[in-house]
Scaffold this motif. Sequence first.
Motif, PDB file in Angstrom:
ATOM      1  N   ILE A 134       5.170  -3.215   0.464  1.00  0.00           N
ATOM      2  CA  ILE A 134       5.451  -2.243  -0.587  1.00  0.00           C
ATOM      3  C   ILE A 134       5.869  -0.932   0.059  1.00  0.00           C
ATOM      4  O   ILE A 134       5.101  -0.337   0.827  1.00  0.00           O
ATOM      5  N   LEU A 137       3.589  -9.425   1.514  1.00  0.00           N
ATOM      6  CA  LEU A 137       4.213  -8.605   0.482  1.00  0.00           C
ATOM      7  C   LEU A 137       4.193  -7.170   0.993  1.00  0.00           C
ATOM      8  O   LEU A 137       3.117  -6.603   1.198  1.00  0.00           O
ATOM      9  N   LEU A 173       8.407 -10.516  -9.608  1.00  0.00           N
ATOM     10  CA  LEU A 173       7.543 -10.640  -8.424  1.00  0.00           C
ATOM     11  C   LEU A 173       6.866 -12.001  -8.408  1.00  0.00           C
ATOM     12  O   LEU A 173       6.779 -12.649  -7.364  1.00  0.00           O
ATOM     13  N   ALA A 224       1.690  -5.059  -8.203  1.00  0.00           N
ATOM     14  CA  ALA A 224       1.925  -5.876  -7.006  1.00  0.00           C
ATOM     15  C   ALA A 224       0.597  -6.348  -6.410  1.00  0.00           C
ATOM     16  O   ALA A 224       0.475  -7.504  -5.983  1.00  0.00           O
ATOM     17  N   VAL A 259       9.149  -4.831  -1.769  1.00  0.00           N
ATOM     18  CA  VAL A 259       9.360  -4.076  -3.002  1.00  0.00           C
ATOM     19  C   VAL A 259       9.756  -2.662  -2.603  1.00  0.00           C
ATOM     20  O   VAL A 259       8.993  -1.961  -1.936  1.00  0.00           O
ATOM     21  N   MET A 266      -0.965  -8.057   1.564  1.00  0.00           N
ATOM     22  CA  MET A 266      -0.087  -7.020   1.021  1.00  0.00           C
ATOM     23  C   MET A 266      -0.211  -5.791   1.902  1.00  0.00           C
ATOM     24  O   MET A 266      -1.323  -5.376   2.237  1.00  0.00           O
TER      25      MET A 266
END
Length: 151
Positions: A5, A3, A139, A16, A70, A27
């Motif tokens: 960001i 993920l 998400l 998130a 994102v 992440m």
Amino acid sequence: MTLYIDADACPVKDEAERVATRHGLRMVIVSNGGLRPSRNPLVETVIVPDGPDVADMWIAERAGPGDVVVTGDIPLAAKCVETGALVLKHNGEALTRANIGNVLATRDLMADLRAADPFRQGGGKGFTKADRSRFLDALERAVRSAGRARE
């Protein structure tokens, strides 16, 4: 699955991180600085050098099929969609091969309108609780979808 960001001006980093933690996902928060690193072992904070679009380029070079990105940056979103990543805006809107062309065109049109009238006031809407809720739902669905795509 990772993920990513795009953290500069991202209002949903905490949300998130909660979703990533729930799913045990790596992440990566990418910014030019000014962020306090998370203590969460699943969260990596990447500080890129100052410069135009350096964070965007860093993400675009790494995101691919099965990853979720994102961002509110439409050119970055277009690059990530092209590589096969799932892309969400902060309000939960999914950017896909089917809609990214229209979103880019609208962005360019609005930039032209602002340039033509420098006294134009107003513009963006405020970020609401409803936007945050839509983001969390989107998400969650994107993470599940990316997980199924990798199987």
